[in-house]
Design a protein around this motif. Structure first.
Motif, PDB file in Angstrom:
ATOM      1  N   THR A  15      11.159  -0.858   6.817  1.00  0.00           N
ATOM      2  CA  THR A  15      12.391  -1.768   6.226  1.00  0.00           C
ATOM      3  C   THR A  15      14.012  -1.051   6.448  1.00  0.00           C
ATOM      4  N   GLY A  16      13.476   0.114   6.961  1.00  0.00           N
ATOM      5  CA  GLY A  16      15.100   0.947   7.022  1.00  0.00           C
ATOM      6  C   GLY A  16      15.838   1.283   5.611  1.00  0.00           C
ATOM      7  N   TYR A  17      14.934   0.982   4.491  1.00  0.00           N
ATOM      8  CA  TYR A  17      15.510   1.228   3.069  1.00  0.00           C
ATOM      9  C   TYR A  17      14.798   2.434   2.563  1.00  0.00           C
ATOM     10  N   SER A  18      15.715   3.391   2.145  1.00  0.00           N
ATOM     11  CA  SER A  18      14.897   4.518   1.091  1.00  0.00           C
ATOM     12  C   SER A  18      14.668   3.928  -0.251  1.00  0.00           C
ATOM     13  N   VAL A  19      13.753   4.181  -0.975  1.00  0.00           N
ATOM     14  CA  VAL A  19      13.559   3.407  -2.139  1.00  0.00           C
ATOM     15  C   VAL A  19      13.135   4.609  -3.155  1.00  0.00           C
ATOM     16  N   LYS A  20      13.284   4.115  -4.414  1.00  0.00           N
ATOM     17  CA  LYS A  20      12.825   5.066  -5.356  1.00  0.00           C
ATOM     18  C   LYS A  20      11.774   4.374  -6.284  1.00  0.00           C
ATOM     19  N   LEU A  21      10.707   4.844  -6.266  1.00  0.00           N
ATOM     20  CA  LEU A  21       9.584   4.158  -6.960  1.00  0.00           C
ATOM     21  C   LEU A  21       9.839   4.250  -8.580  1.00  0.00           C
ATOM     22  N   SER A  22       9.383   3.378  -9.256  1.00  0.00           N
ATOM     23  CA  SER A  22       9.501   3.194 -10.765  1.00  0.00           C
ATOM     24  C   SER A  22       8.070   3.021 -11.475  1.00  0.00           C
ATOM     25  N   SER A  23       6.999   2.441 -10.851  1.00  0.00           N
ATOM     26  CA  SER A  23       5.907   2.306 -11.668  1.00  0.00           C
ATOM     27  C   SER A  23       4.734   1.806 -10.574  1.00  0.00           C
ATOM     28  N   VAL A  24       3.497   1.758 -11.200  1.00  0.00           N
ATOM     29  CA  VAL A  24       2.120   1.484 -10.564  1.00  0.00           C
ATOM     30  C   VAL A  24       2.414   0.010 -11.026  1.00  0.00           C
ATOM     31  N   VAL A  25       2.116  -0.959 -10.232  1.00  0.00           N
ATOM     32  CA  VAL A  25       1.905  -2.326 -10.617  1.00  0.00           C
ATOM     33  C   VAL A  25       0.351  -2.629 -10.439  1.00  0.00           C
ATOM     34  N   GLY A  26      -0.544  -1.904  -9.709  1.00  0.00           N
ATOM     35  CA  GLY A  26      -1.994  -2.305  -9.537  1.00  0.00           C
ATOM     36  C   GLY A  26      -2.630  -1.710  -8.680  1.00  0.00           C
ATOM     37  N   ILE A  27      -4.003  -1.642  -8.861  1.00  0.00           N
ATOM     38  CA  ILE A  27      -4.757  -1.057  -7.643  1.00  0.00           C
ATOM     39  C   ILE A  27      -5.916  -2.017  -7.307  1.00  0.00           C
ATOM     40  N   TYR A  28      -5.886  -2.403  -6.069  1.00  0.00           N
ATOM     41  CA  TYR A  28      -6.667  -3.752  -5.498  1.00  0.00           C
ATOM     42  C   TYR A  28      -7.681  -3.026  -4.585  1.00  0.00           C
ATOM     43  N   LEU A  29      -8.957  -3.977  -4.700  1.00  0.00           N
ATOM     44  CA  LEU A  29      -9.753  -3.800  -3.482  1.00  0.00           C
ATOM     45  C   LEU A  29     -10.019  -5.187  -3.006  1.00  0.00           C
ATOM     46  N   PHE A  30      -9.861  -5.165  -1.363  1.00  0.00           N
ATOM     47  CA  PHE A  30      -9.821  -6.454  -0.748  1.00  0.00           C
ATOM     48  C   PHE A  30     -10.715  -6.236   0.509  1.00  0.00           C
ATOM     49  N   LYS A  31     -11.672  -7.303   0.738  1.00  0.00           N
ATOM     50  CA  LYS A  31     -12.343  -7.422   2.081  1.00  0.00           C
ATOM     51  C   LYS A  31     -11.838  -8.513   2.890  1.00  0.00           C
ATOM     52  N   ALA A  32     -11.328  -7.867   3.989  1.00  0.00           N
ATOM     53  CA  ALA A  32     -10.708  -9.015   5.032  1.00  0.00           C
ATOM     54  C   ALA A  32     -12.026  -9.688   5.885  1.00  0.00           C
ATOM     55  N   ASP A  33     -11.510 -10.728   6.321  1.00  0.00           N
ATOM     56  CA  ASP A  33     -12.435 -11.608   7.175  1.00  0.00           C
ATOM     57  C   ASP A  33     -13.014 -10.911   8.179  1.00  0.00           C
ATOM     58  N   ASN A  34     -12.568  -9.708   8.559  1.00  0.00           N
ATOM     59  CA  ASN A  34     -13.305  -8.922   9.569  1.00  0.00           C
ATOM     60  C   ASN A  34     -14.368  -7.885   9.163  1.00  0.00           C
ATOM     61  N   GLY A  35     -14.584  -7.912   7.550  1.00  0.00           N
ATOM     62  CA  GLY A  35     -15.293  -7.080   7.254  1.00  0.00           C
ATOM     63  C   GLY A  35     -14.862  -5.869   6.806  1.00  0.00           C
ATOM     64  N   VAL A  36     -13.617  -5.469   6.906  1.00  0.00           N
ATOM     65  CA  VAL A  36     -13.022  -4.098   6.629  1.00  0.00           C
ATOM     66  C   VAL A  36     -12.549  -4.193   5.058  1.00  0.00           C
ATOM     67  N   SER A  37     -12.851  -3.183   4.372  1.00  0.00           N
ATOM     68  CA  SER A  37     -12.298  -3.087   2.884  1.00  0.00           C
ATOM     69  C   SER A  37     -11.228  -2.426   2.937  1.00  0.00           C
ATOM     70  N   TYR A  38     -10.270  -2.612   2.148  1.00  0.00           N
ATOM     71  CA  TYR A  38      -8.964  -1.978   1.814  1.00  0.00           C
ATOM     72  C   TYR A  38      -8.742  -1.557   0.439  1.00  0.00           C
ATOM     73  N   GLN A  39      -8.290  -0.351   0.041  1.00  0.00           N
ATOM     74  CA  GLN A  39      -8.271  -0.075  -1.280  1.00  0.00           C
ATOM     75  C   GLN A  39      -6.666   0.044  -1.151  1.00  0.00           C
ATOM     76  N   ARG A  40      -5.943  -0.802  -2.027  1.00  0.00           N
ATOM     77  CA  ARG A  40      -4.357  -0.825  -1.880  1.00  0.00           C
ATOM     78  C   ARG A  40      -4.072  -0.344  -3.453  1.00  0.00           C
ATOM     79  N   SER A  41      -3.110   0.544  -3.354  1.00  0.00           N
ATOM     80  CA  SER A  41      -2.383   0.986  -4.457  1.00  0.00           C
ATOM     81  C   SER A  41      -0.870   0.402  -4.524  1.00  0.00           C
ATOM     82  N   CYS A  42      -0.591  -0.417  -5.192  1.00  0.00           N
ATOM     83  CA  CYS A  42       0.784  -1.269  -5.320  1.00  0.00           C
ATOM     84  C   CYS A  42       1.808  -0.638  -6.202  1.00  0.00           C
TER      85      CYS A  42
END
Length: 144
Positions: A57-84
């Motif tokens: 984005t070209g922005y420096s950011v300051k993190l404030s909190s954890v929103v959630g942790i997600y596990l997602f399986k894409a249509d191509n069969g690859v799984s992603y564990q996302r920390s938001c």
């Protein structure tokens, strides 16, 4: 078979009801996502979130909190564990070149994102924002 999900991070950056998003090319199509990406070797989740936000984005950011942790399986069969994470934009670097594949950073309202639902990179994009708006946030101390 061994389960090896891709470890990723994403950051929700909101300012006056608008969310900082990226338009990026994926499979020859322009899609919308939060600033997000893979965690690199020897990098913490927090370091990855800060780096991805700046690079995409070209922005420096300051993190404030954890929103959630997600596990997602894409249509191509690859799984992603996302920390938001949630964060605030603290400085814009408009001359900074964005990552390859990123068309631009764009501020959008929730209604605008819902109108462009077909353009979202994955269902996690809207799910993370809705959780940011409606669910408890967690301390960054949760991350080690």
């Amino acid at each position: 078979m061994r389960f090896l999900p891709h470890v990723t991070v994403a950051t929700i950056i909101e300012e006056q009801g608008r969310f900082l998003m990226v338009e990026e090319y994926r499979d020859n199509r322009l899609v919308l996502n939060q600033p997000a990406g893979h965690v690199e070797e020897d990098e913490s989740l927090i370091q990855a979130a800060l780096r991805e936000a700046l690079e995409e984005t070209g922005y420096s950011v300051k993190l404030s909190s954890v929103v959630g942790i997600y596990l997602f399986k894409a249509d191509n069969g690859v799984s992603y564990q996302r920390s938001c994470f949630a964060g605030k934009a603290i400085q814009h670097h408009p001359q900074r070149q964005l990552d390859d594949g990123i068309a631009r950073a764009i501020w959008l309202t929730l209604d605008e994102l819902k109108q462009r639902r077909q353009d979202l990179r994955s269902p996690l994009v809207l799910a993370c924002i809705e959780d940011y708006l409606s669910k408890p946030h967690y301390s960054l101390d949760l991350i080690r």
